[in-house]
Design a protein around this motif. Structure first.
Motif, PDB file in Angstrom:
ATOM      1  N   ARG A 304      17.349 134.383  25.621  1.00 14.79           N
ATOM      2  CA  ARG A 304      16.794 135.669  26.060  1.00 14.79           C
ATOM      3  C   ARG A 304      17.865 136.698  26.404  1.00 14.79           C
ATOM      4  O   ARG A 304      17.559 137.889  26.530  1.00 14.79           O
ATOM      5  CB  ARG A 304      15.901 135.455  27.286  1.00 14.79           C
ATOM      6  N   ARG A 360       6.304 135.700  36.255  1.00 16.35           N
ATOM      7  CA  ARG A 360       5.947 136.622  35.183  1.00 16.35           C
ATOM      8  C   ARG A 360       4.434 136.607  34.980  1.00 16.35           C
ATOM      9  O   ARG A 360       3.835 135.542  34.863  1.00 16.35           O
ATOM     10  CB  ARG A 360       6.634 136.219  33.870  1.00 16.35           C
ATOM     11  N   ALA A 471       5.566 128.949  26.253  1.00 17.21           N
ATOM     12  CA  ALA A 471       6.359 129.488  27.366  1.00 17.21           C
ATOM     13  C   ALA A 471       5.962 128.832  28.684  1.00 17.21           C
ATOM     14  O   ALA A 471       6.814 128.525  29.526  1.00 17.21           O
ATOM     15  CB  ALA A 471       6.170 130.996  27.445  1.00 17.21           C
ATOM     16  N   SER A 474       7.355 125.454  28.994  1.00 21.51           N
ATOM     17  CA  SER A 474       8.800 125.535  29.255  1.00 21.51           C
ATOM     18  C   SER A 474       9.117 126.173  30.607  1.00 21.51           C
ATOM     19  O   SER A 474      10.267 126.506  30.879  1.00 21.51           O
ATOM     20  CB  SER A 474       9.483 126.347  28.139  1.00 21.51           C
ATOM     21  N   TYR A 475       8.091 126.365  31.442  1.00 20.08           N
ATOM     22  CA  TYR A 475       8.242 126.907  32.809  1.00 20.08           C
ATOM     23  C   TYR A 475       8.756 128.344  32.825  1.00 20.08           C
ATOM     24  O   TYR A 475       9.311 128.796  33.825  1.00 20.08           O
ATOM     25  CB  TYR A 475       9.192 126.022  33.634  1.00 20.08           C
ATOM     26  N   ARG A 476       8.516 129.082  31.749  1.00 16.44           N
ATOM     27  CA  ARG A 476       9.018 130.448  31.729  1.00 16.44           C
ATOM     28  C   ARG A 476       8.154 131.410  32.536  1.00 16.44           C
ATOM     29  O   ARG A 476       8.443 132.602  32.602  1.00 16.44           O
ATOM     30  CB  ARG A 476       9.153 130.928  30.282  1.00 16.44           C
ATOM     31  N   ASP A 479      10.245 133.541  37.011  1.00 17.63           N
ATOM     32  CA  ASP A 479      11.211 134.580  36.651  1.00 17.63           C
ATOM     33  C   ASP A 479      12.473 134.393  37.484  1.00 17.63           C
ATOM     34  O   ASP A 479      12.645 135.025  38.531  1.00 17.63           O
ATOM     35  CB  ASP A 479      10.613 135.967  36.872  1.00 17.63           C
ATOM     36  N   SER A 535      17.727 128.721  38.398  1.00 17.43           N
ATOM     37  CA  SER A 535      16.648 128.466  37.454  1.00 17.43           C
ATOM     38  C   SER A 535      16.267 126.988  37.433  1.00 17.43           C
ATOM     39  O   SER A 535      15.088 126.628  37.522  1.00 17.43           O
ATOM     40  CB  SER A 535      17.076 128.925  36.059  1.00 17.43           C
ATOM     41  N   GLU A 539      12.749 124.918  38.980  1.00 15.31           N
ATOM     42  CA  GLU A 539      11.925 124.054  38.136  1.00 15.31           C
ATOM     43  C   GLU A 539      12.012 122.599  38.560  1.00 15.31           C
ATOM     44  O   GLU A 539      11.424 121.722  37.935  1.00 15.31           O
ATOM     45  CB  GLU A 539      12.380 124.177  36.674  1.00 15.31           C
TER      46      GLU A 539
END
Length: 785
Positions: A304, A360, A471, A474-476, A479, A535, A539
């Protein structure tokens, strides 16, 4: 009557022939097996489908057909495995035929007679399964050779220790099955052998050193007691070689429970990765996992963001050196790699257990599926004591259910009706099969067409939100970037989290820099590790590789304290071996950390060990003496050269780049003519090395191989390599030519260790060139010492 008794040399040559005969027998047997297995594999592959009974008439026949395929595939896999094992055995025996062993010791256990023990890279056992012609260098008894001189000696076995008398130590140099040299020695490893090996030319790959392991290196290799092993070693002291032999030893010692996939080695750069890749296979072991810290960052953040690497950061700092912007950036780099900032981040994570994690919003076509506030509410509804991992997993499940319910809610929406009408014939056929399997399309059922339409629309809706589902998995939905950004947006929050309650100097500049870089989807290198840590912590370190049992870190002095602590958190169950030289700490992020940046504080003192290697084996006495004078006296005090003489280093002061290029080109041609196979032209930065390569290519003859080595290179070429200083770390060359070691390029105190690092890459020859006044740190320059 007189008798001519054979000399020790003649006896050893006779014994060598016996061993070679055994190797030859084994090789003939393995070659025959290899040919047989190769024929089996080829035959099975060619006849695979002929031997499979194919029948799809009913379910039982399909099952039988599948069983037949699986059985045939298993036979093929077994033959391929046997072929691979036979091929590996032949390769090992080929190496043994070249050099079956390199040492002999005669050892008598207490109360017993002396036994002759020959030591090599791999064991060799007779056909009876009991006669040991050669012992593996990693076997417990082989440690006698590395650790003791003739006299009382002992070695450790899993059940304790065995004591006795070491009556003889003998070393050999055997090449192509011929005995070249033989020495009896009272030292750990004889100087004659070492000098013979060290006088050889460099190669584009690192060599195994099992024949020349020193006592202090053997202690590193065989250490099983400590969970943290920190090795401070002078340039050329064999740190990396010892680490690789340690990996080979661990794989041998714990072969029932340890695999190469459970060991990871962090290398300083891709060039170095290629340079050491041959050592373990040379010892008959598969390579461990190897990566750079950059690759770890790129895998986490690179999808990203454009993430700056350490080399780009170094180039940027060099370009802005002396400017206010450069000074502020340097200050930020040092702080964000510090233990103070790591503790601040740790305290911030404690605060985030109560509030503050950013999320997010999930949207589809500008319509909200799950708002940030709703996700936050679900996240903090789970008890804080359950930890981030439980919270994140719970929210993931909740969001997946939310997405499933959203698909149901869209069945009557116009956009879905339109999209369903555009599906291709293959999707329609699948929907038809689904309905039929569920019992549809009978006379008494009236809603089959409707069921088919619903299945088509559901498929279209699921495909439309598939990226969102991916997403979420993938724990997106967490944020981490916005959460990290918050720490710098609030002065009170940062001060609250700081261990001393204080803001670092330059905090305002850091805040503005972070805002500006993130707005351009860029992440500075100094922010990458803290952001990656935050990050993964949020998680629950879900990607932590718990199977890793050993972590090796080479050039550890270049890691910041923050990076060291992060690696410990990421591999919590692993034992760690870290190796480096604080005299080669060349990067800004680690220059204020005392060389090892907090590595020694990662574990309790009781399970940690700090070892030092002081003898430099790489370079000649003249080069070691020269490079020691670059350092401060207190830093150079414990560096000792091995007794190998050579020519003195030279310093050439040139008027301009043209003269430098002409003189260097002439020296390169002369060195190649003298038989030196690897020549390193080392400049300070990538820009400098690019300029040097372009100029030298114009001057040198076309038949002279010259390669500009970049950060993405994976192999070191033969001939002349032109490269920046930071890519030369850990590598050695027959001859090193330093490009423009002037006071303009290496004039500051922070350049002292960089210049030392560059010059210590040389095995036999060191030539230094300067445009104008030479660096004050160079001997003979007339500058301060």
């Amino acid at each position: 009557m007189s008798y001519n008794f054979p000399s020790p040399r003649e006896e050893e040559e006779k014994r060598l022939l016996v061993v070679l005969e055994q190797v030859g027998k084994r090789m003939r047997k393995e070659m025959a097996l290899l040919g047989e297995r190769r024929g089996d594999v080829v035959g099975i592959r060619q006849e695979f489908w002929d031997d499979v009974r194919m029948n799809f008439s009913d379910s039982s026949e399909v099952a039988e057909t599948w069983t037949s395929i699986v059985q045939q595939a298993e036979v093929l896999a077994e033959r391929e495995r046997s072929h691979r094992m036979a091929s590996e055995a032949v390769e090992k025996l080929t190496k043994q035929f070249d050099t079956p062993y390199f040492a002999r010791i005669d050892f008598a256990e207490e109360g017993g007679e002396a036994e002759r023990i020959y030591i090599g890279r791999a064991s060799l056992v007779g056909e009876d399964g009991e006669t040991f012609y050669v012992y593996d260098w990693r076997a417990p008894v082989s440690s006698l050779f590395y650790d003791h001189e003739p006299g009382p000696a002992m070695y450790r076995v899993p059940d304790g220790r065995i004591e006795g008398e070491l009556e003889l130590k003998r070393q050999f140099v055997i090449r192509a099955g011929q005995m070249k040299h033989m020495f009896d020695t009272s030292e750990t490893v004889g100087d004659e052998i070492l000098q013979a090996v060290l006088s050889e030319g460099s190669d584009t790959a690192m060599k195994s050193i099992v024949a020349t392991i020193q006592k202090e290196q053997n202690g590193i290799i065989r250490d099983e007691r400590h969970k943290l092993l920190v090795v401070q070693g002078a340039a050329g002291s064999g740190k990396t070689s010892a680490a690789l032999q340690r990996i080979a030893y661990l794989l041998y010692r714990f072969r029932e429970t340890l695999t190469p996939e459970q060991i990871i080695l962090f290398s300083p750069n891709p060039v170095f990765k290629g340079y050491i890749s041959r050592v373990l296979p040379d010892l008959g072991e598969a390579n461990m996992r190897q990566m750079t810290f950059r690759e770890l960052i790129e895998a986490r953040l690179g999808r990203r963001f454009e993430v700056e690497d350490l080399f780009s950061q170094t180039e940027a700092l060099d370009a802005s050196d002396g400017a206010p912007e450069g000074e502020a950036r340097e200050q930020a780099v040092k702080y964000k790699g510090s233990e103070h900032f790591f503790l601040t981040t740790e305290n911030y994570l404690k605060r985030l257990k109560q509030e503050g994690v950013r999320f997010r919003t999930l949207r589809f076509r500008d319509k909200t599926i799950a708002a940030e506030e709703d996700i936050s509410q679900q996240f903090y509804a789970v008890q804080a004591s359950d930890g981030f991992a439980t919270r994140a997993a719970y929210v993931k499940r909740w969001l997946l259910e939310r997405l499933k319910a959203w698909v149901d809610s869209q069945m009557g929406e116009a956009w879905l009706e339109e999209a369903a009408e555009l599906v291709d014939q293959e999707d329609i056929q699948r929907a038809y099969v689904d309905v039929r399997r569920s019992g549809g399309f009978h006379d008494e059922v009236f809603d089959d067409e409707e069921q088919m339409s619903l299945r088509l629309k559901r498929k279209v809706a699921e495909e439309a939100i598939a990226p969102i589902v991916k997403a979420v998995r993938s724990y997106r939905f967490i944020d981490a970037v916005a959460t990290y950004r918050m720490l710098f947006e609030s002065r009170p929050l940062f001060a609250y989290c700081a261990p001393d309650g204080k803001l670092p100097k330059g905090w305002e500049w850091m805040n503005l820099r972070l805002e500006e870089s993130l707005s351009r989807k860029r992440i500075d290198h100094e922010d990458a590790t803290p952001l990656m840590y935050l990050s993964e912590a949020l998680e629950g370190f879900r990607r932590v590789e718990g199977s890793i049992q050993h972590v090796f870190v080479d050039e550890a002095q270049d890691y910041s304290p923050f990076q060291a602590a992060f690696l410990r958190r990421r591999y919590p169950r692993a034992r760690m071996t870290v190796l480096g030289d604080f005299n080669q700490a060349i990067y800004v992020q680690s220059q204020d950390s005392g060389g090892f940046g907090g590595w020694t504080r990662l574990m309790d003192a009781g399970v940690s060990s700090v070892l030092r290697l002081t003898t430099s084996y790489r370079s000649t006495e003249e080069i070691v003496a020269y490079t020691k004078r670059i350092l401060l006296p207190e830093d150079a005090a414990n560096i000792a050269p091995f007794h190998r003489s050579g020519e003195k280093p030279t310093l050439a002061v040139c008027e301009d780049g043209g003269e430098l290029g002409e003189r260097m080109a002439a020296d390169i041609a002369q060195l190649l003519g003298r038989g030196y196979g690897t020549i390193g032209v080392i400049a300070k930065t990538a820009r400098d090395s690019g300029d040097a390569a372009a100029l030298l290519k114009e001057i040198l003859a076309e038949d002279i191989p010259l390669t500009l080595v970049t950060g993405g290179a994976a192999e070191l070429p033969k001939g002349v390599s032109v490269l920046p200083s930071y890519l030369a770390k850990g590598i050695e060359f027959d001859a090193v030519l330093v490009w423009d070691a002037s006071s303009r390029r290496y004039g500051q105190e922070k350049d002292r260790k960089l210049l030392y690092t560059v010059c210590t890459r040389a095995l036999h020859v060191l030539h230094v060139y300067s445009i104008g006044e030479a660096s004050p740190w160079l001997p003979g320059s007339g500058g301060p010492r």
